[in-house]
Scaffold this motif. Structure first.
Motif, PDB file in Angstrom:
ATOM      1  N   UNK A 154       0.832  -1.203   0.000  1.00 53.75           N
ATOM      2  CA  UNK A 154       0.000   0.000   0.000  1.00 53.75           C
ATOM      3  C   UNK A 154       0.866   1.253   0.000  1.00 53.75           C
ATOM      4  N   UNK A 155       1.939   1.242   0.786  1.00 52.06           N
ATOM      5  CA  UNK A 155       2.838   2.407   0.824  1.00 52.06           C
ATOM      6  C   UNK A 155       3.469   2.665  -0.544  1.00 52.06           C
ATOM      7  N   UNK A 156       3.884   1.601  -1.251  1.00 60.68           N
ATOM      8  CA  UNK A 156       4.486   1.770  -2.568  1.00 60.68           C
ATOM      9  C   UNK A 156       3.475   2.309  -3.575  1.00 60.68           C
ATOM     10  N   UNK A 157       2.233   1.846  -3.490  1.00 65.24           N
ATOM     11  CA  UNK A 157       1.210   2.294  -4.426  1.00 65.24           C
ATOM     12  C   UNK A 157       0.832   3.751  -4.167  1.00 65.24           C
ATOM     13  N   UNK A 158       0.704   4.121  -2.910  1.00 66.50           N
ATOM     14  CA  UNK A 158       0.235   5.458  -2.565  1.00 66.50           C
ATOM     15  C   UNK A 158       1.346   6.497  -2.691  1.00 66.50           C
ATOM     16  N   UNK A 159       2.565   6.160  -2.234  1.00 66.87           N
ATOM     17  CA  UNK A 159       3.640   7.148  -2.146  1.00 66.87           C
ATOM     18  C   UNK A 159       4.791   6.887  -3.109  1.00 66.87           C
ATOM     19  N   UNK A 160       4.743   5.826  -3.871  1.00 65.91           N
ATOM     20  CA  UNK A 160       5.784   5.568  -4.850  1.00 65.91           C
ATOM     21  C   UNK A 160       6.982   4.834  -4.268  1.00 65.91           C
ATOM     22  N   UNK A 161       7.931   4.497  -5.147  1.00 67.19           N
ATOM     23  CA  UNK A 161       9.108   3.734  -4.726  1.00 67.19           C
ATOM     24  C   UNK A 161      10.069   4.654  -3.987  1.00 67.19           C
ATOM     25  N   UNK A 162      10.912   4.114  -3.095  1.00 64.79           N
ATOM     26  CA  UNK A 162      11.883   4.946  -2.379  1.00 64.79           C
ATOM     27  C   UNK A 162      12.887   5.569  -3.336  1.00 64.79           C
ATOM     28  N   UNK A 163      13.418   6.747  -3.005  1.00 67.23           N
ATOM     29  CA  UNK A 163      14.347   7.428  -3.903  1.00 67.23           C
ATOM     30  C   UNK A 163      15.781   6.944  -3.719  1.00 67.23           C
ATOM     31  N   UNK A 164      16.616   7.230  -4.703  1.00 64.13           N
ATOM     32  CA  UNK A 164      18.059   7.009  -4.654  1.00 64.13           C
ATOM     33  C   UNK A 164      18.389   5.588  -4.192  1.00 64.13           C
ATOM     34  N   UNK A 165      19.432   5.427  -3.372  1.00 63.92           N
ATOM     35  CA  UNK A 165      19.861   4.094  -2.952  1.00 63.92           C
ATOM     36  C   UNK A 165      18.866   3.414  -2.021  1.00 63.92           C
ATOM     37  N   UNK A 166      17.927   4.178  -1.465  1.00 63.83           N
ATOM     38  CA  UNK A 166      16.906   3.567  -0.604  1.00 63.83           C
ATOM     39  C   UNK A 166      16.038   2.586  -1.363  1.00 63.83           C
ATOM     40  N   UNK A 167      16.038   2.672  -2.690  1.00 66.59           N
ATOM     41  CA  UNK A 167      15.212   1.756  -3.476  1.00 66.59           C
ATOM     42  C   UNK A 167      15.684   0.309  -3.329  1.00 66.59           C
ATOM     43  N   UNK A 168      16.941   0.116  -2.921  1.00 67.84           N
ATOM     44  CA  UNK A 168      17.447  -1.253  -2.750  1.00 67.84           C
ATOM     45  C   UNK A 168      16.709  -2.005  -1.654  1.00 67.84           C
ATOM     46  N   UNK A 169      16.072  -1.271  -0.744  1.00 66.90           N
ATOM     47  CA  UNK A 169      15.315  -1.940   0.317  1.00 66.90           C
ATOM     48  C   UNK A 169      14.091  -2.659  -0.216  1.00 66.90           C
ATOM     49  N   UNK A 170      13.697  -2.388  -1.474  1.00 68.26           N
ATOM     50  CA  UNK A 170      12.539  -3.067  -2.049  1.00 68.26           C
ATOM     51  C   UNK A 170      12.827  -4.552  -2.248  1.00 68.26           C
ATOM     52  N   UNK A 171      14.099  -4.944  -2.218  1.00 66.57           N
ATOM     53  CA  UNK A 171      14.441  -6.363  -2.328  1.00 66.57           C
ATOM     54  C   UNK A 171      14.234  -7.121  -1.012  1.00 66.57           C
ATOM     55  N   UNK A 172      14.098  -6.424   0.088  1.00 68.25           N
ATOM     56  CA  UNK A 172      13.990  -7.096   1.385  1.00 68.25           C
ATOM     57  C   UNK A 172      12.802  -8.053   1.452  1.00 68.25           C
ATOM     58  N   UNK A 173      11.624  -7.747   0.847  1.00 68.51           N
ATOM     59  CA  UNK A 173      10.514  -8.708   0.911  1.00 68.51           C
ATOM     60  C   UNK A 173      10.822 -10.077   0.328  1.00 68.51           C
ATOM     61  N   UNK A 174      11.858 -10.192  -0.506  1.00 67.14           N
ATOM     62  CA  UNK A 174      12.235 -11.522  -0.989  1.00 67.14           C
ATOM     63  C   UNK A 174      12.669 -12.418   0.159  1.00 67.14           C
ATOM     64  N   UNK A 175      13.223 -11.815   1.234  1.00 64.60           N
ATOM     65  CA  UNK A 175      13.756 -12.590   2.344  1.00 64.60           C
ATOM     66  C   UNK A 175      12.729 -13.443   3.063  1.00 64.60           C
ATOM     67  N   UNK A 176      11.671 -12.839   3.630  1.00 63.48           N
ATOM     68  CA  UNK A 176      10.714 -13.672   4.363  1.00 63.48           C
ATOM     69  C   UNK A 176      10.004 -14.701   3.500  1.00 63.48           C
ATOM     70  N   UNK A 177       9.724 -14.362   2.229  1.00 64.94           N
ATOM     71  CA  UNK A 177       9.042 -15.323   1.361  1.00 64.94           C
ATOM     72  C   UNK A 177       9.976 -16.471   0.964  1.00 64.94           C
ATOM     73  N   UNK A 178      11.166 -16.129   0.477  1.00 64.97           N
ATOM     74  CA  UNK A 178      12.102 -17.169   0.063  1.00 64.97           C
ATOM     75  C   UNK A 178      12.613 -17.997   1.218  1.00 64.97           C
ATOM     76  N   UNK A 179      13.033 -17.335   2.296  1.00 62.08           N
ATOM     77  CA  UNK A 179      13.553 -18.056   3.452  1.00 62.08           C
ATOM     78  C   UNK A 179      12.451 -18.845   4.136  1.00 62.08           C
ATOM     79  N   UNK A 180      11.217 -18.304   4.145  1.00 63.04           N
ATOM     80  CA  UNK A 180      10.105 -19.045   4.734  1.00 63.04           C
ATOM     81  C   UNK A 180       9.811 -20.322   3.980  1.00 63.04           C
TER      82      UNK A 180
END
Length: 437
Positions: free
Chosen positions: A219-245
């Motif tokens: 919801x945050x990404x849809x409403x406010x857009x993707x994080x700017x600059x190098x902060x956009x790399x944090x968008x990869x973090x959701x791969x962790x709980x799904x893949x590791x789970x």
């Protein structure tokens, strides 16, 4: 000015050594796990040597980082309270138990199972460390989330994927329990069953919390857009709980197959002849669903990175470490890794799927992630990585210690952060009004 920055003292470096650096432990440990799970690990002395190199490098870094962390809170005791109430730095406390989990995985799966190091005493020592890590992970998942609810100030626009870090600890430590269960089953099936049961409870809680947070993050990404600059790399973090789970559940399913059915006790379910195959089949289905969700988040992450790179470029930063662990978690579930009908040896992950359709696509992503890991490790060891130690954090106003002030540390931190957020909102509002038609 650059000369002054270069002459920062060791004391200043220790003071600004935040828990975020333990993400480097997670990343380095993930690379050693990726090499260990490689299809070529058993027959290639080069790959085996790389497992040793990255494992012992990770171990040395873990010891050094522990020493720096202990020195930080001994030399600056007020920092602990300010750090734990900081809305960003406190989230990275979860990187500590997850980094320790990567060391346990290699110690058990590589040193003990493949090399026969240490014998039974070593295995039970690692089992004891695992229980300690379980306690740390539970404390992170519940105490840190409680602090987020009661001490931190949040808004949807400032939400980041780092909110996942405290709860992912439950998922990561459960996968380590799955790694431990197989060798434990050969010595004590009851200890293995206890480990598997606790791990199943942990991964269930971790996945439940992670999916709730991911719903808000989408919801945050849809409403406010993707994080700017190098902060956009944090968008990869959701791969962790799904893949590791998914990887954890797959390991637990194979672990239950090794200890069930029971030949003792009064449980009709656990004594059923086909209960092990039923649990293993269900775990496979759940793992494939989670792998699909991890792939979905990977596509969204790649699109976000492309969007940001079209507008700006950013140099190497500490945030690059956040790319490694989530991608390795997803790769742990690649059907090309978990292929075949039965586990041929204890040097590879459980093999449960036909491999023909997926094998051609397996080496490329693994190679890319290995190259990424080597690049990040090498860049961190160069002078560029020293900027994170030489320069105070971006939010240093929130962590500054003012011994002359009579207010408490959490009050000073929140007021400083609040003033900064107010100025930021005013500036954004001014920009929007000036651009309005």
């Amino acid at each position: 000015m650059s000369t002054a920055v270069a002459k920062k003292s060791l004391k200043d470096c220790i003071r600004h050594f935040t828990p975020a650096w333990f993400a480097a432990i997670m990343g380095t440990g993930s690379i050693s796990i990726l090499f260990n799970n490689s299809p070529y690990a058993r027959d290639s002395p080069v790959v085996e040597a790389l497992v040793y190199i990255f494992f012992f490098l990770n171990l040395v870094l873990f010891v050094i980082f522990n020493a720096l962390t202990i020195a930080r809170y001994i030399m600056f005791p007020d920092i602990w309270s300010m750090m734990i109430h900081h809305p960003i730095q406190s989230l990275f406390v979860g990187a500590y138990p997850m980094g320790l989990s990567t060391l346990l995985n290699i110690a058990v799966g590589f040193l003990y199972q493949r090399k026969g190091f240490g014998g039974q005493g070593f295995l039970y020592a690692m089992w004891g460390v695992w229980w300690f890590d379980v306690a740390l992970s539970v404390a992170c998942a519940f105490e840190l989330v409680h602090i987020m609810k009661t001490r931190h100030e949040h808004s949807l626009s400032r939400m980041t994927a780092n909110w996942l870090l405290p709860v992912v600890t439950l998922i990561v430590i459960s996968s380590t329990g799955g790694v431990l269960a197989e060798p434990l089953a050969a010595l004590s099936p009851s200890h293995a069953l206890l480990t598997l049961t606790v791990s199943l409870v942990l991964v269930s809680m971790g996945l439940g919390l992670a999916m709730m947070i991911l719903t808000m993050y989408l919801l945050r990404l849809i409403v406010h857009g993707v994080p700017p600059s190098s902060s956009v790399l944090s968008v990869f973090i959701p791969l962790g709980p799904m893949g590791q789970g998914g990887y954890s559940i797959l390991l637990l399913g194979q672990g239950f197959r090794a200890v069930l059915p029971l030949n003792y006790g009064a449980s009709h379910v656990l004594r059923e002849a086909h209960v092990a195959d039923t649990i293993a089949t269900l775990s496979l289905v759940v793992a494939l669903v989670l792998w699909s969700l991890a792939t979905m988040w990977m596509i969204y992450a790649l699109l976000a990175v492309v969007e940001v790179l079209q507008q700006t470029r950013f140099p190497f930063k500490q945030a690059f470490w956040g790319l490694i662990f989530p991608n390795v978690s997803r790769l742990s579930l690649l059907p090309g890794v978990h292929c075949g009908r039965r586990r041929a040896s204890n040097s590879h992950p459980p093999r449960v799927l036909p491999s023909v359709p997926f094998t051609p696509f397996e080496p490329a992503p693994r190679a890319r992630v290995r190259e990424l890991g080597v690049y990040v490790c090498g860049s961190t060891m160069t002078a560029r990585a020293n900027d994170a130690c030489r320069n105070p954090p971006k939010n240093r106003a929130c962590t500054r210690i003012s011994r002359s002030s009579s207010t408490g540390p959490s009050t000073r931190a929140s007021s400083a952060c609040g003033a900064r957020r107010t100025r930021s909102r005013r500036s954004r509002s001014g920009r929007r009004s000036s651009c309005a038609p």
